[in-house]
Design an enzyme around this catalytic site. Structure first.
Site, mmCIF file in Angstrom:
data_model
loop_
_atom_site.group_PDB
_atom_site.id
_atom_site.type_symbol
_atom_site.label_atom_id
_atom_site.label_comp_id
_atom_site.label_asym_id
_atom_site.label_seq_id
_atom_site.Cartn_x
_atom_site.Cartn_y
_atom_site.Cartn_z
ATOM 1 N N GLU A 193 0.799 -1.225 0.000
ATOM 2 C CA GLU A 193 0.000 0.000 0.000
ATOM 3 C C GLU A 193 0.830 1.271 0.000
ATOM 4 O O GLU A 193 0.315 2.344 -0.308
ATOM 5 C CB GLU A 193 -0.932 -0.004 1.219
ATOM 6 C CG GLU A 193 -1.904 -1.186 1.221
ATOM 7 C CD GLU A 193 -2.717 -1.264 2.502
ATOM 8 O OE1 GLU A 193 -2.457 -0.432 3.417
ATOM 9 O OE2 GLU A 193 -3.593 -2.145 2.589
ATOM 10 N N SER A 217 6.906 -7.478 -8.831
ATOM 11 C CA SER A 217 7.139 -6.037 -8.909
ATOM 12 C C SER A 217 8.454 -5.821 -9.649
ATOM 13 O O SER A 217 8.975 -6.735 -10.293
ATOM 14 C CB SER A 217 7.202 -5.440 -7.499
ATOM 15 O OG SER A 217 7.414 -4.059 -7.548
ATOM 16 N N ASP A 219 12.575 -4.338 -9.059
ATOM 17 C CA ASP A 219 13.620 -4.727 -8.106
ATOM 18 C C ASP A 219 13.491 -4.007 -6.761
ATOM 19 O O ASP A 219 13.976 -4.501 -5.748
ATOM 20 C CB ASP A 219 14.998 -4.445 -8.716
ATOM 21 C CG ASP A 219 15.233 -5.270 -9.974
ATOM 22 O OD1 ASP A 219 15.143 -6.498 -9.889
ATOM 23 O OD2 ASP A 219 15.477 -4.672 -11.046
ATOM 24 N N SER A 250 9.589 -2.045 -14.499
ATOM 25 C CA SER A 250 10.099 -1.612 -15.798
ATOM 26 C C SER A 250 11.550 -2.021 -16.006
ATOM 27 O O SER A 250 11.997 -2.144 -17.147
ATOM 28 C CB SER A 250 9.959 -0.089 -15.939
ATOM 29 O OG SER A 250 10.453 0.569 -14.792
ATOM 30 N N GLY A 251 12.295 -2.257 -14.910
ATOM 31 C CA GLY A 251 13.690 -2.679 -15.043
ATOM 32 C C GLY A 251 13.837 -4.183 -15.043
ATOM 33 O O GLY A 251 14.382 -4.779 -15.957
ATOM 34 N N GLY A 540 18.677 0.493 -7.457
ATOM 35 C CA GLY A 540 17.761 1.401 -8.122
ATOM 36 C C GLY A 540 17.070 2.384 -7.212
ATOM 37 O O GLY A 540 16.286 3.212 -7.684
#
Length: 562
Positions: A193, A217, A219, A250-251, A540
């Site tokens: 959340e 998800s 990283d 996205s990575g 990241g």
């Protein structure tokens, strides 16, 4: 009536599985279509029975099987039972020469007698034998000692609904949920959340309820989970909980690396997700290196992927504005940053692998000796003598005084939830970083100090991939015990830097012969930025800007991989 037989030869038995099963079954939709089915420890062979010669035969490798189930039909009047095996073999992509895993379902009807319970027991016997044999045939990387997840594997799956393009939950439902059901993997889905929700959850969770923690998800969520586990009082046991990742960001660097380690053909997007789901269902667990990262404020983080400063960190953070376009955000961010290429001043030092091995041998030969490089947590750090100096070479020089510039870029969200190291926190700040001096001390003479002080980027990475389409270190492995250090010095042209990143898509950048690119295998490193502003990222995530140092801890965690 179906025929069935088994080979009782004890020499063909392993883990309770009889070497060969044979039976004749009918098609689930047409009783007039019959098949002969044989099961060995490595394959399920299916042959259609017909009066014409040259009967067709299909062989399914059990390495590609995720599960098998037995069940009664929907028609209560039907005395027959059924078993269905689920395979994900490599097949040609549509309109492409490449290979990808594609789902294949094989279902058979069992009707040996008029007693439905007898038929169901036979179907269950086949389903159990196929599951047992497929477990023995999971894909394995040579030289890695794998463990297997307990069955059934009670799994907590944490999903960040905002990761990537905000489609992680939908991707899970469309591509992974059914596969887990086929593999009989029970799971609890937890939707995060807010930032650090996963970190807080695993820090307090009763981990005895779970056999694995899986992230759906990017990283960043796994970064939260690992640090939450390492902040527990029982961190030594907690960090042994097998960790898995399903690409939803996205990575997706770790997901791409795991896929690469499985020696599978290249995959992206949904194909990569399918591959990682398959690896999760097979349930092999191998070691995962973690890197302990110390910041100037004495905060300590644990990293599984990378530490970056300069161009790579800038692109990663600045491209957040393009998150809605998915993985292509990094290409857009790269082109934007190339247009206004920055140079960063700072100092870099590292402990080469060969020097670390020499120190380790020396310590082994003298068991009574104390560690040469105490942990940063030590109460009385051992300072180096006035005559000691770091190692030098034609590309390297001596480190001067340490820097005290700790400015933080106001444009970024900085990780602040990591607790500082204190005397009372020693249980959670272990393991000790014996290779690292205090940040207020000079690096030991066994370290190499980079002579250049102007950098375009510094990247310390411990996996093969930096993103789905960036193959940063072709020879890396999750458990090689190495920090792969790459840095690019000032003077490189924009076209040359772009060529490096384009070559990285195929892992060819290290062979480009670029004089500004340096690659070293190290066990520890220190970075001291001198530029007043900049960005440092760990896995990241933006961290405090200032001096930072790190050390690898081989095999500290466990990763679901293949």
């Amino acid at each position: 009536m179906e025929k069935h037989a088994s080979d009782p030869d004890p020499s063909r038995q392993r883990n309770g599985f009889v070497g060969v099963l044979y039976g004749e079954f009918t098609d689930t939709l047409n009783d007039s279509v019959r098949y002969s089915v044989s099961l060995t420890e490595s394959a399920l062979t299916i042959q259609r029975i017909s009066s014409s010669p040259g009967r067709s035969q299909v062989v399914f490798n059990l390495t590609d099987c995720v599960g098998c189930r037995a069940y009664r039909g929907a028609d209560g009047a039907d005395v027959g039972a059924f078993f269905t095996a689920y395979f994900y073999p490599f097949k040609r992509r549509w309109m492409s020469a490449g290979l990808t895993r594609q789902r294949v379902e094989q279902c058979f009807r069992v009707a040996l007698v008029q007693d439905p319970l007898v038929n169901l027991r036979e179907a269950e016997r086949w389903a159990r034998a196929i599951r047992d044999a497929s477990g023995l045939q999971a894909p394995r990387r040579d030289g890695v000692a794998y463990a297997e997840l307990r069955r059934p594997c009670r799994t907590m799956i944490l999903v960040n609904p905002h990761s990537g393009r905000g489609q992680a939950l939908q991707l899970f439902t469309d591509h992974v949920q059914g596969m887990l059901t086929e593999a009989s993997v029970p799971y609890t889905l937890v939707i995060t959340e807010h930032q650090n929700h996963a970190r807080e959850l695993v820090r307090k969770a009763d981990l005895s309820q779970w056999d694995a923690l899986v992230i759906m998800s990017g990283d960043g969520l796994l970064f939260e989970v690992i640090n939450g586990l390492m902040e527990r009082e029982d961190w030594q046991q907690a960090i042994q909980t097998p960790l898995g990742i399903l690409p939803g960001g996205s990575g997706n660097a770790l997901a791409a690396s795991i896929h690469h380690y499985s020696q599978s053909p290249p995959a992206w997007n949904e194909e990569l997700l399918l591959s990682c789901g398959f690896i999760l269902c097979k349930g092999l667990v191998g070691p995962l290196d973690l890197v302990s990262v110390h910041l100037a404020s004495r905060q300590r983080l644990f990293s599984f992927l990378s530490l970056a400063w300069g161009f790579v960190a800038d692109v990663d953070i600045e491209s957040e504005r393009y998150r809605h376009v998915g993985a292509i955000r990094f290409l857009m961010g790269t082109l934007v940053r190339l247009a206004t290429l920055r140079v960063y001043q700072g100092r870099l030092a590292y402990l080469p692998v060969k020097e670390a091995q020499r120190l380790q041998r020396g310590s082994s030969n003298n068991p009574s000796s104390t560690p040469q490089h105490p942990s940063l947590c030590s109460t009385l750090p051992c300072r180096l003598g006035p005559n000691s100096s770091p190692k030098q070479s034609s590309r390297h020089g001596r480190v001067g005084t340490n820097l005290n510039q700790h400015s933080i870029s106001n444009s970024n969200n900085v990780i602040t939830d990591t607790r500082p190291e204190t005397q009372s926190d020693r249980k959670t700040t272990s393991p000790a970083d014996l290779l690292l001096p205090g940040l207020d001390q000079r690096v030991p003479e066994s370290w190499t100090v980079v002579k250049e002080e102007d950098f375009v980027l510094v990247l310390a990475i411990y996996q093969s991939h930096l993103a789905e389409d960036l193959w940063a270190v072709p020879g890396a492995a999750a458990d090689d015990g190495l920090i792969h250090l790459l840095y690019v010095t000032a003077g490189i042209s924009r076209p040359a830097l772009l060529r490096l990143f384009l070559a990285m898509e195929k892992g060819a950048h290290l062979a480009c012969g670029c004089p500004h690119l340096v690659y070293e295998k190290v066990r520890a490193l220190r970075l001291e930025p001198a530029s007043p502003q900049g960005v440092i990222t760990v896995d990241g995530e933006v961290v405090e800007y200032g001096p930072v140092q790190a050390q690898v801890h081989p095999g500290l965690a466990r990763l679901i991989s293949g």
